[in-house]
Design a protein around this motif. Structure first.
Motif, PDB file in Angstrom:
ATOM      1  N   THR A 252      17.069  60.862  44.840  1.00  0.00           N
ATOM      2  CA  THR A 252      16.837  60.369  46.191  1.00  0.00           C
ATOM      3  C   THR A 252      18.098  60.624  47.012  1.00  0.00           C
ATOM      4  N   SER A 253      17.936  60.726  48.312  1.00  0.00           N
ATOM      5  CA  SER A 253      19.083  60.928  49.199  1.00  0.00           C
ATOM      6  C   SER A 253      19.592  59.587  49.681  1.00  0.00           C
ATOM      7  N   ASP A 254      20.679  59.608  50.462  1.00  0.00           N
ATOM      8  CA  ASP A 254      21.214  58.378  51.048  1.00  0.00           C
ATOM      9  C   ASP A 254      20.119  57.656  51.812  1.00  0.00           C
ATOM     10  N   ASP A 255      20.164  56.349  51.785  1.00  0.00           N
ATOM     11  CA  ASP A 255      19.131  55.557  52.457  1.00  0.00           C
ATOM     12  C   ASP A 255      19.794  54.368  53.135  1.00  0.00           C
ATOM     13  N   GLU A 256      20.021  54.481  54.427  1.00  0.00           N
ATOM     14  CA  GLU A 256      20.693  53.406  55.159  1.00  0.00           C
ATOM     15  C   GLU A 256      19.847  52.142  55.234  1.00  0.00           C
ATOM     16  N   SER A 257      18.538  52.265  55.008  1.00  0.00           N
ATOM     17  CA  SER A 257      17.684  51.076  55.072  1.00  0.00           C
ATOM     18  C   SER A 257      17.745  50.264  53.800  1.00  0.00           C
ATOM     19  N   LEU A 258      18.351  50.837  52.729  1.00  0.00           N
ATOM     20  CA  LEU A 258      18.420  50.133  51.458  1.00  0.00           C
ATOM     21  C   LEU A 258      19.469  49.035  51.540  1.00  0.00           C
ATOM     22  N   ARG A 259      19.067  47.846  51.195  1.00  0.00           N
ATOM     23  CA  ARG A 259      19.996  46.721  51.203  1.00  0.00           C
ATOM     24  C   ARG A 259      20.387  46.404  49.763  1.00  0.00           C
ATOM     25  N   SER A 260      21.672  46.334  49.493  1.00  0.00           N
ATOM     26  CA  SER A 260      22.118  45.995  48.145  1.00  0.00           C
ATOM     27  C   SER A 260      21.898  44.516  47.885  1.00  0.00           C
ATOM     28  N   PHE A 261      21.822  44.177  46.599  1.00  0.00           N
ATOM     29  CA  PHE A 261      21.633  42.781  46.230  1.00  0.00           C
ATOM     30  C   PHE A 261      22.841  41.964  46.681  1.00  0.00           C
ATOM     31  N   GLU A 262      22.609  40.686  46.986  1.00  0.00           N
ATOM     32  CA  GLU A 262      23.707  39.800  47.362  1.00  0.00           C
ATOM     33  C   GLU A 262      24.706  39.712  46.216  1.00  0.00           C
ATOM     34  N   ASN A 263      25.977  39.636  46.533  1.00  0.00           N
ATOM     35  CA  ASN A 263      27.082  39.518  45.586  1.00  0.00           C
ATOM     36  C   ASN A 263      27.365  40.829  44.855  1.00  0.00           C
ATOM     37  N   ARG A 264      26.705  41.913  45.199  1.00  0.00           N
ATOM     38  CA  ARG A 264      26.931  43.163  44.509  1.00  0.00           C
ATOM     39  C   ARG A 264      27.629  44.132  45.451  1.00  0.00           C
ATOM     40  N   PRO A 265      28.597  44.913  44.968  1.00  0.00           N
ATOM     41  CA  PRO A 265      29.262  45.876  45.844  1.00  0.00           C
ATOM     42  C   PRO A 265      28.234  46.762  46.540  1.00  0.00           C
ATOM     43  N   ASP A 266      28.490  47.008  47.821  1.00  0.00           N
ATOM     44  CA  ASP A 266      27.538  47.784  48.608  1.00  0.00           C
ATOM     45  C   ASP A 266      27.493  49.223  48.101  1.00  0.00           C
ATOM     46  N   TYR A 267      26.288  49.751  47.960  1.00  0.00           N
ATOM     47  CA  TYR A 267      26.112  51.147  47.567  1.00  0.00           C
ATOM     48  C   TYR A 267      24.875  51.675  48.255  1.00  0.00           C
ATOM     49  N   ARG A 268      25.061  52.741  49.052  1.00  0.00           N
ATOM     50  CA  ARG A 268      23.945  53.327  49.776  1.00  0.00           C
ATOM     51  C   ARG A 268      23.846  54.836  49.540  1.00  0.00           C
ATOM     52  N   GLY A 269      24.493  55.303  48.488  1.00  0.00           N
ATOM     53  CA  GLY A 269      24.528  56.734  48.246  1.00  0.00           C
ATOM     54  C   GLY A 269      23.312  57.241  47.485  1.00  0.00           C
ATOM     55  N   PRO A 270      23.377  58.478  47.000  1.00  0.00           N
ATOM     56  CA  PRO A 270      22.254  59.067  46.251  1.00  0.00           C
ATOM     57  C   PRO A 270      21.962  58.264  44.984  1.00  0.00           C
TER      58      PRO A 270
ATOM     59  N   PHE B   7      41.324  30.563  48.810  1.00  0.00           N
ATOM     60  CA  PHE B   7      42.343  30.967  47.835  1.00  0.00           C
ATOM     61  C   PHE B   7      42.527  32.484  47.889  1.00  0.00           C
ATOM     62  N   GLU B   8      43.645  32.944  47.309  1.00  0.00           N
ATOM     63  CA  GLU B   8      43.961  34.360  47.308  1.00  0.00           C
ATOM     64  C   GLU B   8      43.240  35.083  46.174  1.00  0.00           C
ATOM     65  N   ALA B   9      43.047  36.385  46.355  1.00  0.00           N
ATOM     66  CA  ALA B   9      42.342  37.174  45.348  1.00  0.00           C
ATOM     67  C   ALA B   9      43.194  37.306  44.083  1.00  0.00           C
ATOM     68  N   PRO B  10      42.569  37.209  42.910  1.00  0.00           N
ATOM     69  CA  PRO B  10      43.293  37.474  41.664  1.00  0.00           C
ATOM     70  C   PRO B  10      43.830  38.906  41.651  1.00  0.00           C
ATOM     71  N   ALA B  11      44.875  39.140  40.867  1.00  0.00           N
ATOM     72  CA  ALA B  11      45.528  40.451  40.859  1.00  0.00           C
ATOM     73  C   ALA B  11      44.568  41.568  40.484  1.00  0.00           C
ATOM     74  N   ASP B  12      43.642  41.296  39.578  1.00  0.00           N
ATOM     75  CA  ASP B  12      42.734  42.343  39.098  1.00  0.00           C
ATOM     76  C   ASP B  12      41.357  42.238  39.740  1.00  0.00           C
ATOM     77  N   PHE B  13      41.262  41.594  40.908  1.00  0.00           N
ATOM     78  CA  PHE B  13      39.955  41.343  41.515  1.00  0.00           C
ATOM     79  C   PHE B  13      39.221  42.637  41.866  1.00  0.00           C
ATOM     80  N   ASP B  14      39.928  43.610  42.436  1.00  0.00           N
ATOM     81  CA  ASP B  14      39.287  44.835  42.912  1.00  0.00           C
ATOM     82  C   ASP B  14      39.057  45.860  41.804  1.00  0.00           C
ATOM     83  N   ALA B  15      39.455  45.530  40.570  1.00  0.00           N
ATOM     84  CA  ALA B  15      39.310  46.483  39.473  1.00  0.00           C
ATOM     85  C   ALA B  15      37.924  46.446  38.846  1.00  0.00           C
TER      86      ALA B  15
END
Length: 396
Positions: free
Chosen positions: A299-317, A61-69
């Motif tokens: 802490t600084s950026d950490d490329e080895s850090l894996r975000s939780f499943e279903n959560r927007p990716d975040y690898r910053g400070p 199915f298509e994304a809802p209009a406010d999905f990315d908000a």
């Protein structure tokens, strides 16, 4: 006081895959799969000793209009299940569940929805699932059959000890030559009549800060012959929230009972108070009657850090927060804050590490890398016991 829905004389079985189950359950014989207008719905049902779980997904199915908000898209619509007599199968009061839309690794969307309902009657042979929302409107028939799961015969029990307004209860036991399995659960006892979702406190861990106990959090069973048996560290049978299955070796036939001591219980407490502390820094605070030192750092950026499943990716400070109780023998201690927040940061959750013999460390996003303070939300407390349970160990 217990959380279970075990009937007084209900027969149970135990398996390492599913934990303690009713000796007779109701479930859909296969997954229901329906394709319509390029969309695919998959649904299944299991009605066991605690509740009826209806799990369904929709693809295509298509994304809802406010999905990315928003970082998490929760479905606003409701889902209803009715049995073959037209009776609604009501939501279970213990759980709050709903649907969520998320993006999969291939970029497509999935609606993932789980319902927790009261147990089905023994006469139900079919249920009707109906729901609407971003994946469309659906009405689906799900067949129900009776299944007798194989396993070790188990016995419902009720042995309770209470401290700090928290009751810990042993609710079931299964014994064989290979394994001694004991189920325990915890509940808030000093808020009678209050809906569990509205209580000031709720239990987060029994003898551990999470169901997967660390090596220094394993339980010991002392049998009625004076011998001690260490919990198996590599065995974790599934259990619902606030409940854990403890696994010990099989015991000699002459053993008839044993004692388990739970050294502490972990609870999260609701409060509108939200202390702020500097970053970086070391701050002494008194909060909810507990004295502690809060240590913060960046802490600084950490490329080895894996975000939780279903959560927007975040690898910053990130901002790191560690809580050190002033008195480690105090009956109530501040353990950590589950939702530290940096102003202006995306509310995408937190990361936590916990090692044996160490305090938990929580990290929260800080996109600027220059936060000067952090707000401490979601206090988690450690309540010292012990809770002592003398458990019968019947051979069946």
């Amino acid at each position: 006081m217990t959380l279970t829905s075990i009937e007084p004389h209900e027969e149970l079985v135990f398996t390492s895959q599913f934990g303690f189950r009713s000796a007779q359950i109701f479930e859909s014989p296969t997954n229901v799969v329906i394709e319509r207008d390029g969309r695919t719905l998959t649904a299944s049902l299991v009605s066991d000793r605690d509740c009826t779980t209806v799990h369904f997904t929709v693809l295509g199915f298509e994304a809802p209009a406010d999905f990315d908000a928003v970082p998490y898209y929760h479905v606003k619509e409701s889902a209803t299940v009715r049995d073959d007599r037209g009776r609604e199968v009501l939501p279970h009061p213990r759980w709050h569940t709903g649907g969520m839309v998320r993006r999969r690794s291939d970029g497509t969307l999935i609606l993932d929805w789980q319902l927790k309902l009261v147990r089905l009657g023994a006469d139900v042979k079919n249920v009707e699932l109906s729901f609407g929302g971003p994946a469309g409107d659906w009405t689906v028939q799900i067949a129900v059959v009776t299944v007798t799961p194989a396993g070790i015969p188990a016995t419902p029990i009720s042995v309770t000890d209470e401290h700090h307004g928290v009751a810990v209860t042993a609710t079931a036991v299964a014994c064989s030559s290979e394994i001694t399995a004991i189920e325990i659960e915890a509940d808030i006892a000093d808020e009678p009549g209050v809906d569990p979702k509205s209580r000031v406190r709720y239990v987060q861990g029994i003898g551990a800060q999470s169901p997967s106990r660390l090596v220094d959090e394993l339980f010991m069973l002392r049998d009625d012959h004076g011998h001690q048996h260490l919990e198996r560290s590599n065995f974790h049978a599934p259990a619902v929230r606030n409940r854990q299955v403890l696994s010990f070796p099989g015991l000699p036939d002459e053993v008839r009972s044993g004692v388990i001591e739970i050294p502490f219980v972990v609870v999260q407490q609701r409060t509108d108070d939200m202390p702020k502390v500097p970053v970086p820094g070391t701050t002494e605070i008194r909060f909810l009657g507990c004295d502690a030192t809060i240590v913060t750092s960046r802490t600084s950026d950490d490329e080895s850090l894996r975000s939780f499943e279903n959560r927007p990716d975040y690898r910053g400070p990130r901002v790191r927060v560690e809580v050190n109780p002033e008195h480690t023998e105090a009956p109530t201690q501040l353990l950590y804050f589950s939702r530290p927040y940096v102003e202006g940061a995306p509310d995408v959750g937190m990361w936590m590490t916990h090692r044996a013999g160490k305090q938990p460390v929580v990290e929260s996003p800080d996109p600027s890398g220059a936060a000067t303070s952090v707000a401490l939300r979601g206090p988690v407390l450690k309540l010292l016991g012990p809770w002592r349970l003398e458990v019968p160990l019947p051979r069946t």
